[in-house]
Structures are given as structure tokens and as C-alpha cells.
Motif scaffolding. Sequence first.
Motif, short mmCIF file in Angstrom:
data_model
loop_
_atom_site.label_atom_id
_atom_site.label_comp_id
_atom_site.label_asym_id
_atom_site.label_seq_id
_atom_site.Cartn_x
_atom_site.Cartn_y
_atom_site.Cartn_z
N ARG A 153 7.73 3.31 40.28
CA ARG A 153 8.94 2.85 39.14
C ARG A 153 8.80 2.96 37.61
O ARG A 153 9.11 3.31 36.83
N ASP A 154 7.56 1.99 37.24
CA ASP A 154 7.10 2.02 36.14
C ASP A 154 6.28 3.22 35.45
O ASP A 154 6.03 3.38 34.46
N ALA A 155 6.02 4.57 36.28
CA ALA A 155 6.02 5.59 35.73
C ALA A 155 6.99 6.36 35.19
O ALA A 155 6.74 7.37 34.57
N LEU A 156 8.33 5.88 35.16
CA LEU A 156 9.51 6.63 34.62
C LEU A 156 9.25 6.78 33.38
O LEU A 156 9.81 7.96 32.77
N ASP A 157 8.65 6.16 32.46
CA ASP A 157 8.70 6.28 30.99
C ASP A 157 7.98 7.76 30.64
O ASP A 157 8.38 8.38 29.70
N VAL A 158 6.84 7.73 31.38
CA VAL A 158 5.95 9.00 31.07
C VAL A 158 6.55 10.23 31.86
O VAL A 158 6.81 11.11 30.85
N VAL A 159 7.25 10.04 32.90
CA VAL A 159 7.86 11.31 33.66
C VAL A 159 9.22 11.60 32.84
O VAL A 159 9.18 12.93 32.73
N GLY A 160 9.82 10.66 32.43
CA GLY A 160 11.09 11.00 31.83
C GLY A 160 11.04 11.50 30.24
O GLY A 160 11.97 11.76 29.74
N GLY A 161 9.70 10.99 29.75
CA GLY A 161 9.64 10.95 27.97
C GLY A 161 8.71 12.09 27.66
O GLY A 161 8.42 12.23 26.47
N HIS A 162 7.98 12.84 28.61
CA HIS A 162 6.66 13.56 28.21
C HIS A 162 7.00 14.80 27.34
O HIS A 162 6.34 15.49 26.66
N HIS A 163 8.40 15.36 27.59
CA HIS A 163 8.78 16.52 26.86
C HIS A 163 9.82 16.26 25.66
O HIS A 163 10.10 17.26 25.14
N GLU A 164 9.97 14.96 25.42
CA GLU A 164 10.68 14.61 24.28
C GLU A 164 9.72 15.05 22.93
O GLU A 164 8.65 14.93 23.06
N ARG A 165 10.59 15.32 21.94
CA ARG A 165 9.80 15.36 20.53
C ARG A 165 10.44 14.29 19.82
O ARG A 165 11.43 13.68 19.53
N ILE A 166 9.47 14.00 18.51
CA ILE A 166 9.56 12.90 17.50
C ILE A 166 10.89 13.21 16.86
O ILE A 166 11.65 12.48 16.39
N ASP A 167 11.14 14.62 16.48
CA ASP A 167 12.43 15.17 15.69
C ASP A 167 13.67 15.10 16.61
O ASP A 167 14.66 15.69 15.88
N GLY A 168 13.50 14.80 17.78
CA GLY A 168 14.68 14.99 18.62
C GLY A 168 15.12 16.24 19.15
O GLY A 168 16.19 16.34 19.85
N SER A 169 13.99 17.37 19.27
CA SER A 169 14.32 18.54 19.73
C SER A 169 13.92 18.60 21.17
O SER A 169 13.97 19.81 21.40
N GLY A 170 13.28 17.65 21.49
CA GLY A 170 12.69 17.74 23.00
C GLY A 170 13.88 17.55 23.92
O GLY A 170 15.13 17.38 23.87
N TYR A 171 13.37 17.53 25.25
CA TYR A 171 14.52 17.27 26.28
C TYR A 171 13.71 16.02 27.41
O TYR A 171 12.70 15.83 27.36
#
Length: 433
Positions: free
Chosen positions: A310-328
Motif C-alpha cells: 500500500r505504501d507504493a501508492l504515492d509512486v504508482v499514482g503520481g509518476h505521471h503528474e507534472r510540476i505545472d499541473g498538466s499531468g494525470y
Amino acid sequence: MAVSIISIVLVSATWVNLRNMAVERVLDRVIMAASHFSLQARDILDRPGLSGTDGLQTELEAFIADRSSHYDSSFTRMGRFVYARIYDTGARRLASISDSAYDHIAAVNRRMDDAALRIPQRGKKRHRVFRLNGKPLISVVAPLTSSKNEVVAYLEGVFALSGAAMDAARRETLKTLALVTAIVLTTAIVLYPVIIGLLGRLARTSRSLLDSHMETLNVLGSAIAKRDSDTDAHNYRVTIMAVNLAEAFGLTAREMRSLIKGAFLHDVGKIGIPDSILHKPEKLDTDEYSQMKTHVDKGLEIIGRSRWLRDALDVVGGHHERIDGSGYPNGRIGTETPVSARIFAIADVFDALTSRRPYKDPLSYTDTLAILEKGRGTHFDTDLLDLFEKIAPDLYKRLANRDDQQLKVMLGDISQKYFMNDVDTILARGDLA
């Protein structure tokens, strides 16, 4: 070590308790003797206004001179009163006496003269134990009552323990202490192998469980790679790169474990993406790309079912986010994305650009860094990118497009460091093997 500490604490506590019990036994007799003075001087205490204080002085002298009826042979062996004085209920001194034969009587007189009388609550007694010139003494204040049981005065006395009493108390204390020490040590000796055996069994079970977890992580990561027409090498390389950047940044060991799990399983949701989209060689159209992006939510659903993952959720859920907010998938801005995911995003893109894929050749180090720079402050965290560029030359030299058994060795060393070392330290002890 823990058993030794507990033994020391128990023995020390026992010593204090035994010493206090020895004093308490004497104290009970002393308080009783002071209380019996009321009976000895009852005729005088019944007089109105306590007239005839000469009689009180005489009784007090008898009290000090061991001629009172409250003394018996066992009591006299404990010691004797060396100082006494009587006060009326208004704290006016009526009589006083001190034993000039006592070696330290001058110090006792000074101590008592300097100390104001503290009258106890009605009908109660007050006492305290103190030392003068290294000698233990007991001070007691007891109410003196008339035949009508009315408090009419107070006796304050100082009792000096005899050398024989102190020696007897010391012998009794040491004897009991020796018995307690023997019991504690015997118990420790008997229990130590049992505790060590249980600890060893727990450590071995923990190691076996961790091995199973790591094997599951490896198998699942390999299944994802095969599903994506890739080898395990990408998972190995990107995890090693992310760990190197995280160590340079200073993540804690707990955060490192979360990063490693997330790095190995970052694309686990692609298991739920149709082959027609996942393996399409051409560029995806809008609908296909939207469906591809759902692999993040699918991955979160899969990982969320495992308490250990469960503590892998941060990477799994956030690795396609972008600093400027244009990620998903959530369009997070800046530090809204966990630092482990921001770290992994840099490593993931770096490895993807420098690796050979069925549909592309690897880019050079220079071209790869140029693309990362274009994403500075928009795709990538600026501070993390600065840190990555310092270690990138070495990572490129050691890992770029690499696909051999040495990657497994490197990842095994990382797993050992962050998952296994504590358990192996316990198992390395000979008595736990």
C-alpha cells in the motif's frame, strides 16, 4: 542486555524497599513508645492548664533515662531517645531534656532548635528520618491525651538507632537481597535461552516473510514488463536510478522502501489495458490515449488491495503528474505530488530516453539531458533535476540500455540494504542461528 538491565533494576528496587522496611519496623516501635508517654504522664495531663510542669520534666527525664514502662529489652536494643520536649497545644514549650551521654547530642540540639515545631493534624502523629554525622535518627511528634482522650500537649522526641540495630537491619537486608538476587539471576539464566530461541524463530519467520514479499514484488514486476513487451531490465534500471537520486536527496529508510516498491510496480495498471492499445506501434489517438491513462487508476486499485504494497501508492499514482499541473490523473501542481513520485518521474523518463525499444533507438546522453532540461519547472521538479544532473553521468555510464544479470545483483544489494539488514543482523548472531 535487556535481561541484565531488568535484573539490576529489580535488585536495586529490592534494596531500597528492604532498607525502608527495616526503618519502618523501628519507626513503629518509636511512635508507639512516644504515644505511651500519655499513659505514663496521665495524672499530670489531666490537671487543668497542665499545672505543675515540674512533674512533666520529671516524667520526661525518666522517658529519656530508659526508666519508663514502655521500654523492653527488644526496644532498648534498637536504640534510645536522646532528645525530647513537650509543648502545649499553643506550641509553648513546657519541658525539655537531652541525653548528654550521646556523642552527637550537640548536633541534635542545634538541629532541633533550628527546626520549628510542626504540629500534626489533630490526633495524628508526624515523623521523619534524617541523618546527622552519618548516623540515622528518627524524629517523631505525637499528641499527648488526657483521660478524656483530649489532646492537651505534644511530645517531640528524637530516637537514635543503636549500632546493633543498624547492623541487624543491614544483615537482614543483605540476606534477603542475596536471596532476591539469586532468584532473579536464576530466572534470567533459565529464561534467556527461551527468549533467544523465540527471538531467533521470529527473525527467521520475518526473513522468510520478507523473502516472500520480495519474490512477489519481483514476479509481479516481471509480469508487467512481459505484458508491456519489455524485459525486466527497465524495472531494474529505473528502480536503481530512482534509489540513487533518493539517496542523494536524503529520503528516510521508510520512504526508500516505499519508493522501491512503487518503482518496481509503477505500471502495474497496464495489466488492464487492451493489447490493441498497449502494443500499438503508431501514435495513440485521443480516445486510446484516454484509455491508456486509466492504467494509473487501475494500478492504484490493484496495489490498494495489499497492505504490504500500500505504501507504493504515492509512486504508482503520481509518476505521471507534472510540476505545472498538466499531468494525470489529478493534475497536481508542484509539491502536491509526493516527493517519491517526483523523483521517480525523472528516473523513468531518463531511462526511457536512453533505452532501446522495439519502436525506437536509444538517445545519446547529451540529447537526453537536453529533453530533461526542456521539462525543467514544467514536467520536472527543478531542485530534484539539479540533483539528478550531478549523478546522471555515472548512472548513464553504469546503467544506460543495460540488460544483464548484474542489474539483478545491484537491485539485490538495494533490497538487502533497505528491507533485510535489520533481520539479518539478528540472525547473524551465533546464538540465534
